[in-house]
Motif scaffolding. Structure first.
Motif, short mmCIF file in Angstrom:
data_model
loop_
_atom_site.label_atom_id
_atom_site.label_comp_id
_atom_site.label_asym_id
_atom_site.label_seq_id
_atom_site.Cartn_x
_atom_site.Cartn_y
_atom_site.Cartn_z
N ARG A 392 48.46 29.08 32.31
CA ARG A 392 48.05 30.11 31.36
C ARG A 392 46.93 30.96 31.93
N ASP A 393 45.96 30.33 32.63
CA ASP A 393 44.85 31.07 33.22
C ASP A 393 45.35 32.02 34.29
N ALA A 394 46.22 31.53 35.16
CA ALA A 394 46.76 32.38 36.23
C ALA A 394 47.54 33.55 35.65
N SER A 395 48.31 33.28 34.61
CA SER A 395 49.09 34.34 33.98
C SER A 395 48.19 35.39 33.35
N ASP A 396 47.12 34.96 32.67
CA ASP A 396 46.20 35.91 32.03
C ASP A 396 45.51 36.79 33.06
N ILE A 397 45.06 36.19 34.18
CA ILE A 397 44.36 36.96 35.21
C ILE A 397 45.28 38.00 35.81
N PHE A 398 46.50 37.60 36.17
CA PHE A 398 47.45 38.55 36.75
C PHE A 398 47.81 39.62 35.73
N GLU A 399 48.06 39.21 34.49
CA GLU A 399 48.51 40.13 33.45
C GLU A 399 47.46 41.23 33.21
N ARG A 400 46.20 40.81 33.11
CA ARG A 400 45.12 41.78 32.89
C ARG A 400 45.03 42.77 34.05
N ALA A 401 45.05 42.23 35.29
CA ALA A 401 44.95 43.10 36.46
C ALA A 401 46.14 44.06 36.54
N TYR A 402 47.33 43.56 36.19
CA TYR A 402 48.53 44.42 36.22
C TYR A 402 48.38 45.57 35.24
N VAL A 403 47.94 45.27 34.01
CA VAL A 403 47.82 46.32 33.00
C VAL A 403 46.75 47.32 33.41
N GLU A 404 45.62 46.84 33.96
CA GLU A 404 44.57 47.76 34.41
C GLU A 404 45.10 48.69 35.50
N ALA A 405 45.83 48.11 36.46
CA ALA A 405 46.39 48.93 37.54
C ALA A 405 47.43 49.91 36.99
N LEU A 406 48.24 49.44 36.03
CA LEU A 406 49.26 50.30 35.43
C LEU A 406 48.63 51.49 34.73
N LEU A 407 47.57 51.24 33.96
CA LEU A 407 46.91 52.31 33.24
C LEU A 407 46.22 53.28 34.19
N THR A 408 45.68 52.75 35.31
CA THR A 408 45.04 53.61 36.30
C THR A 408 46.06 54.53 36.95
N ARG A 409 47.19 53.98 37.35
CA ARG A 409 48.19 54.77 38.07
C ARG A 409 48.90 55.79 37.18
N THR A 410 48.92 55.53 35.87
CA THR A 410 49.59 56.44 34.95
C THR A 410 48.61 57.27 34.13
N SER A 411 47.31 57.14 34.45
CA SER A 411 46.25 57.85 33.70
C SER A 411 46.33 57.56 32.21
N GLY A 412 46.78 56.36 31.86
CA GLY A 412 46.83 55.95 30.46
C GLY A 412 47.98 56.52 29.67
N ASN A 413 48.95 57.15 30.34
CA ASN A 413 50.09 57.72 29.63
C ASN A 413 51.07 56.58 29.27
N MET A 414 51.22 56.33 27.96
CA MET A 414 52.02 55.20 27.52
C MET A 414 53.49 55.33 27.90
N LYS A 415 54.03 56.54 27.80
CA LYS A 415 55.44 56.74 28.12
C LYS A 415 55.71 56.47 29.59
N THR A 416 54.84 56.99 30.47
CA THR A 416 55.00 56.76 31.91
C THR A 416 54.78 55.29 32.25
N ALA A 417 53.78 54.67 31.61
CA ALA A 417 53.50 53.26 31.86
C ALA A 417 54.68 52.39 31.43
N SER A 418 55.31 52.74 30.30
CA SER A 418 56.46 51.99 29.82
C SER A 418 57.61 52.08 30.82
N ALA A 419 57.84 53.29 31.33
CA ALA A 419 58.94 53.48 32.29
C ALA A 419 58.66 52.75 33.59
N MET A 420 57.42 52.80 34.07
CA MET A 420 57.09 52.17 35.35
C MET A 420 57.18 50.65 35.26
#
Length: 438
Positions: A392-420
């Protein structure tokens, strides 16, 4: 060494006055609510316990909570504040009838003469749950009565407050504790796949389909934990109701019914009563699920537990530090932070403190580059944590980092983030709330 006798956890009774809340001025004048021991949330959003139509009242304006000597009122981050007389109040405890101004709305909060007793456990834990605050001790007493039974349990609470731990602890303390606990997140699976995941499928149910059991069959003899039940599509709700009533399942594409022996535990971060009023959730299914019903308090409602939880997380992180070693400026930040991500956010903050103490509440250094960290490292020596905790700890750490990276690369655009990411926008929003990234 002599054997140690453990003290038995026993319940104690605590008396509360029933509290009446009356709207005396504003668009909703004449509305009243009464509460006993539970928190009453007030605001203009539909998920509040008392919904006000005044446009000067914030979506989540304030919270009222009965205490042994009266009631506590707390600002939930409102725009126009809460006023008692000419004084703006952030957090106060009152012992007598009080007039409170919320924007253009005035309410009167009145402790009544009727006294109600609530059980609290003397122990500071139940299963994997920790807490010594009155709200957690009351929750432990409720769970201790619920766990040995087979009743269906509904757990409500904000994201990150520990609903899954409640389900695991109830299952572990039940007579089904040796059986499987099968977890299903209703928000993480495409709606078109939920039926086959839950109920199973027969060969030929659709092109390429192979026969396989669903989660209810897999949990036979144990428990099914339906996380984020509020996301369950409305057309599937009658089928879940039939399972709860008849304890039998029919696979997708099948003709015969299969008897199952399971206990159902469900959780949601939504206010299902409000969802029923808005016709987003079936009333008959709600009442069937809420045979037993508990609410897990958010961390901001149980700040007395902060030292206990931080100490637990320091031990869990294999750190030699203790709460007394945390510098006063950092501890003051811990005490004044609102913890929108609740206990999960606290665990992340403790880990960041141990690595980069100067950036406890800042984004990780990986945020700027969008690179993802490896899974949580295991300690080189010493005892290993239980597998489910480590996973659970490993999953949470990866999950948080993934979402942060996703939001950075898409500038917070939900539609683009969903597609990516190839998941729904609702799932991304859930993960943002889960990890306190809002």
């Amino acid at each position: 060494m002599a054997d140690t006798t453990l003290a038995k956890a026993v319940p104690i009774l605590v008396d509360y006055s029933k509290i009446r809340v009356s709207v005396t001025e504003g668009p909703d004048a004449g509305t009243t609510r009464e509460i006993v021991s539970s928190t009453l949330r007030i605001g203009s959003a539909s998920d509040n316990d008392l919904v006000l139509s005044d446009n000067t009242v914030s979506r989540h304006h304030c919270a009222l909570e009965p205490v042994t000597n009266g009631f506590r009122i707390r600002d939930e981050g409102s725009t126009n504040g809460i006023f008692i007389g000419n004084m703006r109040v952030v957090d106060a405890t009152m012992s007598s009838s009080t007039q409170v101004q919320l924007g253009n709305t005035c309410i009167v909060v009145e402790p009544l003469s009727e006294i109600v007793s609530r059980e609290q456990m003397t122990a500071e834990r139940f299963g994997d749950l920790l807490g010594k605050s009155p709200r957690m001790r009351e929750l432990f007493a409720d769970l201790a009565r619920i766990a040995p039974t087979d009743v269906t349990l509904l757990i409500e609470g904000e994201t990150g407050c520990g609903k899954e731990l409640v389900a695991e602890s109830v299952h572990g303390a039940s007579k089904r504790g040796e059986g499987p606990l099968v977890v299903f997140d209703c928000s993480a699976v495409a709606p078109t796949l939920i039926e086959s995941e839950l109920f199973g499928q027969e060969r030929g149910a659709y092109t390429g389909a192979v026969a396989r059991p669903g989660l209810f069959e897999q949990a036979d003899g144990g428990s099914v934990f339906l996380d984020e039940l509020g996301e369950l599509p409305k057309d599937l709700q009658p089928k879940l109701l039939r399972i709860l009533e008849r304890r039998e399942v029919r696979r997708l594409g099948g003709q015969r019914t299969i008897p199952i022996d399971v206990r159902v535990i469900a959780a949601t971060n939504r206010n299902l009563e409000a969802e029923v009023r808005q016709r987003n959730f079936r009333e008959d299914l709600y009442f069937r699920l809420a045979t037993a019903h508990v609410r897990v308090p958010p961390l901001r409602d149980r700040m007395e537990d902060l030292p206990l939880l931080v100490e637990h997380f320091l031990v869990r992180a294999q750190s030699s530090l203790r709460v007394s070693d945390i510098p006063p400026p950092v501890w003051n930040m811990f005490k004044t932070h609102r913890w929108p991500g609740n206990v999960r956010e606290l665990w992340n903050a403790v880990q960041r403190f141990l690595i980069t103490p100067e950036r406890v509440f800042a984004a990780d250094p990986t945020h700027a580059t969008g690179s993802l960290p490896a899974a949580a490292p295991l300690p080189p020596a010493g005892p290993l944590p239980p597998l489910r905790e480590a996973r659970r700890d490993a999953s949470d750490i990866f999950e948080r980092a993934y979402v942060e990276a996703l939001l950075t690369r898409t500038s917070g655009n939900m539609k683009t983030a969903s597609a990516m990411s190839e998941v729904s926008r609702q799932m991304i929003q859930k993960l943002i709330r889960k990890h306190g990234l809002g």
